[in-house]
Design a protein around this motif. Structure first.
Motif, PDB file in Angstrom:
ATOM      1  N   SER A 186       7.978   3.941  -1.749  1.00 10.13           N
ATOM      2  CA  SER A 186       8.433   5.291  -2.074  1.00 10.13           C
ATOM      3  C   SER A 186       7.892   5.717  -3.435  1.00 10.13           C
ATOM      4  N   GLU A 187       8.051   6.980  -3.737  1.00  9.11           N
ATOM      5  CA  GLU A 187       7.651   7.459  -5.058  1.00  9.11           C
ATOM      6  C   GLU A 187       8.415   6.717  -6.150  1.00  9.11           C
ATOM      7  N   ALA A 188       9.681   6.441  -5.893  1.00 11.43           N
ATOM      8  CA  ALA A 188      10.488   5.728  -6.893  1.00 11.43           C
ATOM      9  C   ALA A 188       9.925   4.332  -7.136  1.00 11.43           C
ATOM     10  N   GLN A 189       9.482   3.667  -6.079  1.00  7.11           N
ATOM     11  CA  GLN A 189       8.944   2.320  -6.260  1.00  7.11           C
ATOM     12  C   GLN A 189       7.584   2.342  -6.944  1.00  7.11           C
ATOM     13  N   LEU A 190       6.739   3.286  -6.584  1.00 10.83           N
ATOM     14  CA  LEU A 190       5.448   3.387  -7.260  1.00 10.83           C
ATOM     15  C   LEU A 190       5.629   3.720  -8.738  1.00 10.83           C
ATOM     16  N   PHE A 240       0.863  -1.171   0.000  1.00 10.70           N
ATOM     17  CA  PHE A 240       0.000   0.000   0.000  1.00 10.70           C
ATOM     18  C   PHE A 240       0.904   1.227   0.000  1.00 10.70           C
ATOM     19  N   ALA A 241       0.315   2.383  -0.272  1.00  9.35           N
ATOM     20  CA  ALA A 241       1.113   3.587  -0.509  1.00  9.35           C
ATOM     21  C   ALA A 241       2.134   3.877   0.593  1.00  9.35           C
ATOM     22  N   TYR A 273      -2.160  -7.635 -13.791  1.00  7.76           N
ATOM     23  CA  TYR A 273      -3.036  -6.993 -12.822  1.00  7.76           C
ATOM     24  C   TYR A 273      -2.234  -6.081 -11.899  1.00  7.76           C
ATOM     25  N   LEU A 274      -2.951  -5.243 -11.189  1.00  8.76           N
ATOM     26  CA  LEU A 274      -2.406  -4.442 -10.094  1.00  8.76           C
ATOM     27  C   LEU A 274      -3.277  -4.719  -8.879  1.00  8.76           C
ATOM     28  N   GLN A 275      -2.655  -5.067  -7.742  1.00 11.92           N
ATOM     29  CA  GLN A 275      -3.415  -5.235  -6.504  1.00 11.92           C
ATOM     30  C   GLN A 275      -2.719  -4.471  -5.388  1.00 11.92           C
ATOM     31  N   THR A 276      -3.518  -3.789  -4.593  1.00 10.27           N
ATOM     32  CA  THR A 276      -3.003  -3.053  -3.448  1.00 10.27           C
ATOM     33  C   THR A 276      -4.170  -2.761  -2.508  1.00 10.27           C
ATOM     34  N   HIS A 277      -3.905  -1.945  -1.486  1.00  5.97           N
ATOM     35  CA  HIS A 277      -4.921  -1.567  -0.504  1.00  5.97           C
ATOM     36  C   HIS A 277      -5.222  -0.083  -0.630  1.00  5.97           C
ATOM     37  N   LEU A 278      -6.459   0.280  -0.264  1.00  9.52           N
ATOM     38  CA  LEU A 278      -6.887   1.676  -0.393  1.00  9.52           C
ATOM     39  C   LEU A 278      -7.923   2.010   0.675  1.00  9.52           C
ATOM     40  N   TYR A 304      -5.672   9.861  -1.073  1.00 11.16           N
ATOM     41  CA  TYR A 304      -5.095   8.517  -1.125  1.00 11.16           C
ATOM     42  C   TYR A 304      -5.161   7.954  -2.548  1.00 11.16           C
ATOM     43  N   LEU A 305      -6.339   7.973  -3.154  1.00 11.19           N
ATOM     44  CA  LEU A 305      -6.461   7.422  -4.506  1.00 11.19           C
ATOM     45  C   LEU A 305      -5.584   8.180  -5.495  1.00 11.19           C
ATOM     46  N   ASP A 306      -5.439   9.468  -5.295  1.00 11.52           N
ATOM     47  CA  ASP A 306      -4.637  10.269  -6.217  1.00 11.52           C
ATOM     48  C   ASP A 306      -3.173   9.854  -6.212  1.00 11.52           C
TER      49      ASP A 306
END
Length: 436
Positions: free
Chosen positions: A210-214, A205-206, A228-233, A253-255
């Motif tokens: 880090s920004e670099a990893q995202l 999750f966010a 696919y992409l899976q994460t938490h929100l 958060y979503l942004d």
């Protein structure tokens, strides 16, 4: 050599979302039906009178007395490394992660441990009637190799990914933007579309990327557009405030995910119980998906998902058990809690809608409804033999039921793994309940 087997029992088959087409057009029910499987795919379905008349005389017919056939369940959010820490007491999300989850996931640096747990986990899914799942591994590449190796042996249609996590976690669970990218890329190349295996890019999750990893996660999605992409929100209010402090330049958060190109038709966001209006609208615009995890949301005190509200924005929704924050592998138990969460918000969850969410709706949320999710001709033959008389209480209550909807409601309120008599994967029986 072509293998053809017919299965005779009552059959319930979801056809569409009842909220979209109306209740009458959303399902088929055959009180005495036959399902025909040819080489792992469904080749015929209908009333016994009609199907048996057109079957070759030598076809094997397997009869299930007082049983109900259904498509297999689809779990859109679950953590296989948390199997042995399920039911850990007394914390909300962030403390629960630090006190229970991270130490447990550290064990998966050992490939033999990962193999053992993956084997048990998949057997547990089958015992509970789950035939497809979207699965988190750990940060360790070996955890996903172990999972897919075991899943491939069972020929299950599974989606999984290596967690990407380069900050705000114990040192023994951290990767880097570069290694997270390289390991994920290697796993995609090895496993995505190998047989029935599919890959999901998996930033935990966010707060832990880090920004670099995202950025690297977004790069993987651009390079492999069918993964696919899976994460938490927006699972927990404290978590949301943490995200705001870590990414003050983002609107919410979503942004954060949107900025890095992580939204889209194969992007599944678990929980999403605290979305604001703009976030819901943006999820609908991008065709992103919510995994509704009722047992986990209750167990961790996270919040209540307003199902009609998010669906009103055109957001696809699937059900997730979220083991081990969730408290059961059983989709039936998960449906039961989903019903209660809607009741608390003065909404109704009809039994057909609930079954749809657990089967075809889950498949549609994963863009797999052309392959799985119901028993239509041409689909992969992942199906269940359900026992509505599995316990003395269920037997007594079913005897006092007046119609199909009432029977399905009893199944979803009182059923659990004991109601799964058999589980079939691509036409082959992979689980049979022990007698006794």
């Amino acid at each position: 050599m072509t293998q053809v087997t017919a299965y005779r029992a009552a059959i319930i088959n979801c056809l569409a979302d009842p909220n979209q087409v109306g209740l009458d057009g959303s399902y088929d029910y055959y009180e005495d039906g036959v399902l025909v499987v040819t080489d792992g795919h469904i080749s015929d379905i209908g009333s016994a009178k009609e199907v048996l008349a057109r079957l070759p005389v030598q076809t094997q017919v397997v009869e299930f007395k007082d049983k109900l056939l259904s498509a297999g369940f689809v779990d859109t959010h679950i953590h296989y490394p948390q199997t042995e820490m399920i039911a850990s007491y007394g914390e909300q999300l962030l403390d629960w992660l630090n006190n229970y989850t991270f130490p447990e996931e550290g064990k998966f640096s050992d490939p033999e441990h990962a193999k053992r747990v993956a084997r048990f986990f998949l057997d547990e899914l089958l015992r509970n009637g789950t035939t497809t799942a979207l699965v988190f591994g750990t940060v360790h590449k070996a955890s996903v190799d172990a999972f897919f190796t075991e899943s491939e042996q069972r020929n299950m249609r599974m989606i999984a990914g290596k967690v990407m996590m380069d900050r705000n976690a114990p040192d023994y669970l951290l990767d880097t933007p570069e290694t997270g990218y390289a390991d994920s890329k290697a796993l995609i190349e090895r496993w995505h579309n190998k047989g029935r295996q599919l890959y999901a890019v998996t930033p935990r999750f966010a707060p832990t990327s880090s920004e670099a990893q995202l950025t690297m996660a977004g790069q993987l999605l651009a390079e492999y557009p069918d993964v696919y992409l899976q994460t938490h929100l927006s699972e927990n209010k404290q978590e949301i405030e943490w995200v705001k402090s870590l990414f003050p330049e983002r609107a919410g958060y979503l942004d954060v995910y949107d900025h890095f190109g992580l939204l889209g038709e194969r992007s599944v966001f678990a929980h999403s119980v605290h979305l604001d209006q703009a976030e819901s609208e943006r999820m609908g615009e991008t065709d992103s998906i919510i995994s509704f995890c009722p047992t986990s949301n209750l167990f961790l005190g996270s919040g209540l998902l307003d199902l009609p509200e998010v669906e009103g924005h055109g957001i696809r929704v699937g059900l997730g058990t979220d083991v081990g924050g969730g408290t059961s592998f059983s989709m039936l138990h998960t449906i039961s809690e989903a019903y209660k969460i809607q009741q608390l918000q003065e909404h109704k969850l009809h039994p057909i809608k609930a079954l749809y969410l657990a089967t075809l709706g889950g498949a549609a949320s994963l863009s797999l409804d052309d392959k799985i999710g119901n028993l239509s001709v041409g689909k992969e033959a992942d199906f269940l033999v359900l026992d509505l008389h599995a316990t003395p209480l269920m037997d007594a209550r079913i005897a006092n039921s007046q119609h199909l909807f009432e029977q399905l409601f009893v199944l979803m309120m009182l059923g659990d793994d004991r109601a799964i008599a058999e589980t079939y994967i691509a036409g082959h029986r992979q689980y049979q309940r022990e007698r006794g």
